[in-house]
Design a protein around this motif. Structure first.
Motif, PDB file in Angstrom:
ATOM      1  N   ALA A  36       0.845  -1.336   0.036  1.00  0.00           N
ATOM      2  CA  ALA A  36      -0.019  -0.075  -0.027  1.00  0.00           C
ATOM      3  C   ALA A  36       0.764   1.254   0.083  1.00  0.00           C
ATOM      4  O   ALA A  36       0.560   2.445  -0.517  1.00  0.00           O
ATOM      5  N   ASN A  37       1.984   1.306   0.591  1.00  0.00           N
ATOM      6  CA  ASN A  37       2.843   2.396   0.353  1.00  0.00           C
ATOM      7  C   ASN A  37       3.563   2.677  -0.661  1.00  0.00           C
ATOM      8  O   ASN A  37       4.521   3.593  -1.151  1.00  0.00           O
ATOM      9  N   HIS A  38       3.331   1.384  -1.706  1.00  0.00           N
ATOM     10  CA  HIS A  38       3.964   1.641  -3.058  1.00  0.00           C
ATOM     11  C   HIS A  38       3.012   1.722  -4.193  1.00  0.00           C
ATOM     12  O   HIS A  38       2.820   0.893  -5.243  1.00  0.00           O
ATOM     13  N   LYS A  39       1.583   2.106  -3.838  1.00  0.00           N
ATOM     14  CA  LYS A  39       0.448   2.483  -4.908  1.00  0.00           C
ATOM     15  C   LYS A  39      -0.193   1.257  -5.074  1.00  0.00           C
ATOM     16  O   LYS A  39      -0.809   0.946  -6.081  1.00  0.00           O
ATOM     17  N   ASN A  40       0.033   0.318  -4.401  1.00  0.00           N
ATOM     18  CA  ASN A  40      -0.428  -1.065  -4.437  1.00  0.00           C
ATOM     19  C   ASN A  40       0.004  -1.784  -5.689  1.00  0.00           C
ATOM     20  O   ASN A  40      -0.832  -2.618  -6.331  1.00  0.00           O
ATOM     21  N   VAL A  41       1.243  -1.446  -6.349  1.00  0.00           N
ATOM     22  CA  VAL A  41       1.578  -2.088  -7.626  1.00  0.00           C
ATOM     23  C   VAL A  41       1.786  -3.384  -7.517  1.00  0.00           C
ATOM     24  O   VAL A  41       2.565  -3.812  -6.465  1.00  0.00           O
ATOM     25  N   THR A  42       1.600  -4.383  -8.554  1.00  0.00           N
ATOM     26  CA  THR A  42       1.972  -5.688  -8.595  1.00  0.00           C
ATOM     27  C   THR A  42       3.291  -5.662  -9.602  1.00  0.00           C
ATOM     28  O   THR A  42       3.293  -4.720 -10.178  1.00  0.00           O
ATOM     29  N   GLY A  43       3.826  -6.688  -9.351  1.00  0.00           N
ATOM     30  CA  GLY A  43       5.028  -6.835 -10.280  1.00  0.00           C
ATOM     31  C   GLY A  43       6.412  -6.848  -9.635  1.00  0.00           C
ATOM     32  O   GLY A  43       6.549  -7.346  -8.414  1.00  0.00           O
ATOM     33  N   LEU A  44       7.349  -6.591 -10.529  1.00  0.00           N
ATOM     34  CA  LEU A  44       8.655  -6.584  -9.971  1.00  0.00           C
ATOM     35  C   LEU A  44       9.019  -5.561  -8.976  1.00  0.00           C
ATOM     36  O   LEU A  44       8.690  -4.190  -9.364  1.00  0.00           O
ATOM     37  N   TYR A  45       9.624  -5.537  -7.887  1.00  0.00           N
ATOM     38  CA  TYR A  45      10.039  -4.530  -6.752  1.00  0.00           C
ATOM     39  C   TYR A  45      11.600  -4.553  -6.804  1.00  0.00           C
ATOM     40  O   TYR A  45      11.955  -5.730  -6.757  1.00  0.00           O
ATOM     41  N   ASN A  46      12.491  -3.641  -6.898  1.00  0.00           N
ATOM     42  CA  ASN A  46      13.732  -3.554  -6.440  1.00  0.00           C
ATOM     43  C   ASN A  46      13.792  -3.244  -4.671  1.00  0.00           C
ATOM     44  O   ASN A  46      13.151  -2.223  -4.487  1.00  0.00           O
ATOM     45  N   VAL A  47      14.775  -3.850  -4.358  1.00  0.00           N
ATOM     46  CA  VAL A  47      15.101  -3.808  -2.824  1.00  0.00           C
ATOM     47  C   VAL A  47      16.804  -3.535  -2.815  1.00  0.00           C
ATOM     48  O   VAL A  47      17.242  -4.479  -3.461  1.00  0.00           O
ATOM     49  N   HIS A  48      17.089  -2.299  -2.457  1.00  0.00           N
ATOM     50  CA  HIS A  48      18.747  -2.194  -2.492  1.00  0.00           C
ATOM     51  C   HIS A  48      18.791  -1.916  -0.743  1.00  0.00           C
ATOM     52  O   HIS A  48      18.210  -1.746  -0.018  1.00  0.00           O
ATOM     53  N   LEU A  49      20.288  -1.966  -0.637  1.00  0.00           N
ATOM     54  CA  LEU A  49      20.565  -2.135   0.718  1.00  0.00           C
ATOM     55  C   LEU A  49      21.786  -1.102   0.969  1.00  0.00           C
ATOM     56  O   LEU A  49      22.721  -0.943   0.245  1.00  0.00           O
ATOM     57  N   TYR A  50      21.699  -0.080   2.004  1.00  0.00           N
ATOM     58  CA  TYR A  50      22.783   0.912   2.169  1.00  0.00           C
ATOM     59  C   TYR A  50      22.975   0.888   3.660  1.00  0.00           C
ATOM     60  O   TYR A  50      22.055   0.509   4.607  1.00  0.00           O
ATOM     61  N   TYR A  51      24.315   1.140   4.184  1.00  0.00           N
ATOM     62  CA  TYR A  51      24.488   1.072   5.479  1.00  0.00           C
ATOM     63  C   TYR A  51      25.092   2.826   5.541  1.00  0.00           C
ATOM     64  O   TYR A  51      25.672   3.437   4.720  1.00  0.00           O
ATOM     65  N   ILE A  52      24.677   3.269   6.747  1.00  0.00           N
ATOM     66  CA  ILE A  52      24.926   4.745   7.245  1.00  0.00           C
ATOM     67  C   ILE A  52      26.466   4.273   8.069  1.00  0.00           C
ATOM     68  O   ILE A  52      25.851   3.449   9.228  1.00  0.00           O
ATOM     69  N   GLN A  53      27.428   4.401   7.906  1.00  0.00           N
ATOM     70  CA  GLN A  53      28.558   4.091   8.778  1.00  0.00           C
ATOM     71  C   GLN A  53      28.654   5.043   9.889  1.00  0.00           C
ATOM     72  O   GLN A  53      28.257   6.132   9.927  1.00  0.00           O
ATOM     73  N   ASN A  54      29.630   4.576  10.977  1.00  0.00           N
ATOM     74  CA  ASN A  54      29.772   5.273  11.964  1.00  0.00           C
ATOM     75  C   ASN A  54      30.314   6.665  11.780  1.00  0.00           C
ATOM     76  O   ASN A  54      30.189   7.654  12.507  1.00  0.00           O
ATOM     77  N   ASP A  55      31.089   6.914  10.667  1.00  0.00           N
ATOM     78  CA  ASP A  55      31.638   8.027  10.323  1.00  0.00           C
ATOM     79  C   ASP A  55      30.898   9.050   9.436  1.00  0.00           C
ATOM     80  O   ASP A  55      31.104  10.145   9.138  1.00  0.00           O
ATOM     81  N   GLY A  56      29.496   8.798   9.528  1.00  0.00           N
ATOM     82  CA  GLY A  56      28.350   9.444   8.800  1.00  0.00           C
ATOM     83  C   GLY A  56      28.230   9.113   7.171  1.00  0.00           C
ATOM     84  O   GLY A  56      27.262   9.413   6.554  1.00  0.00           O
ATOM     85  N   SER A  57      29.228   8.432   6.500  1.00  0.00           N
ATOM     86  CA  SER A  57      28.991   7.935   5.079  1.00  0.00           C
ATOM     87  C   SER A  57      28.071   6.913   4.989  1.00  0.00           C
ATOM     88  O   SER A  57      27.807   6.107   5.548  1.00  0.00           O
ATOM     89  N   ARG A  58      27.692   7.087   3.709  1.00  0.00           N
ATOM     90  CA  ARG A  58      26.784   6.142   3.068  1.00  0.00           C
ATOM     91  C   ARG A  58      27.345   5.314   2.063  1.00  0.00           C
ATOM     92  O   ARG A  58      27.952   5.663   1.211  1.00  0.00           O
ATOM     93  N   ILE A  59      27.214   4.127   2.211  1.00  0.00           N
ATOM     94  CA  ILE A  59      27.790   2.894   1.367  1.00  0.00           C
ATOM     95  C   ILE A  59      26.612   2.048   0.711  1.00  0.00           C
ATOM     96  O   ILE A  59      25.811   1.592   1.693  1.00  0.00           O
TER      97      ILE A  59
END
Length: 183
Positions: free
Chosen positions: A63-86
């Motif tokens: 429901a947070n994605h317009k109730n769209v069916t089909g393929l979804y992309n799921v990515h993964l990021y870390y916010i590291q202790n120094d504040g950088s995103r990877i």
């Protein structure tokens, strides 16, 4: 590692991230998710919650994605202790939504007063709903006495409608009862 669990047509799925590690340490685990349809117009950045087993988890509501069916992309990021995103990785999952369903039972039948209750339980509506409607009419003369009842939500999550024969021309005999969800 990214695992997709509980993707069973119920309108949500879980993203479980295991083996979380970064040489700079991990402050936050972020999971952007979007449907393939229309690009990233429905992208949502989730913050994963650390579980007791050390894994991280996000529950994605379709429901947070317009109730769209089909393929979804799921990515993964870390916010590291120094504040950088990877960026750490990504995966895809196919989302389907099952048809809405529920159980409908007649309770409290009182032949003396000519009334009964309709109880709707075990509601499954993967796209969500605003109302539960219960059109009801007597078998005699077709739908000349149809009433579209708006069911009332009970504390236990069930819904209920009270039907009185006085509202249906005091007709005795068989009654038709249907169930609709307004999404």
């Amino acid at each position: 590692s990214i695992s997709i669990l509980n993707n069973n047509g119920a309108g949500s799925f879980d993203v479980v991230i295991s083996d979380v590690y970064s040489p700079k340490g991990v402050r936050t685990v972020q999971v952007p998710v979007w449907s393939e349809a229309d690009g990233q117009d429905d992208i949502r950045w989730y913050e994963a919650t650390r579980q007791t087993d050390g894994n991280y988890k996000v529950t994605v509501q379709v429901a947070n994605h317009k109730n769209v069916t089909g393929l979804y992309n799921v990515h993964l990021y870390y916010i590291q202790n120094d504040g950088s995103r990877i960026g750490v990785g990504g995966t895809q999952t196919k989302v389907t939504l099952s048809d809405p369903k529920a159980d409908l039972a007649i309770t409290g039948l009182n032949n003396a007063t000519g009334s009964y209750d309709l109880v709707i339980s075990n509601l499954v509506a993967p796209r969500g709903f605003k109302e539960v409607l219960v059109p009801t009419w007597s078998e005699k003369n077709g739908q000349d006495d149809i009433i579209w009842y708006n069911a009332t939500r009970l504390n236990n999550g069930n819904y209920k409608v009270n039907v009185s024969l006085t509202d249906h021309k005091n007709e005795r005999g068989f009654y038709n009862v249907h169930l609709y969800f307004v999404e």
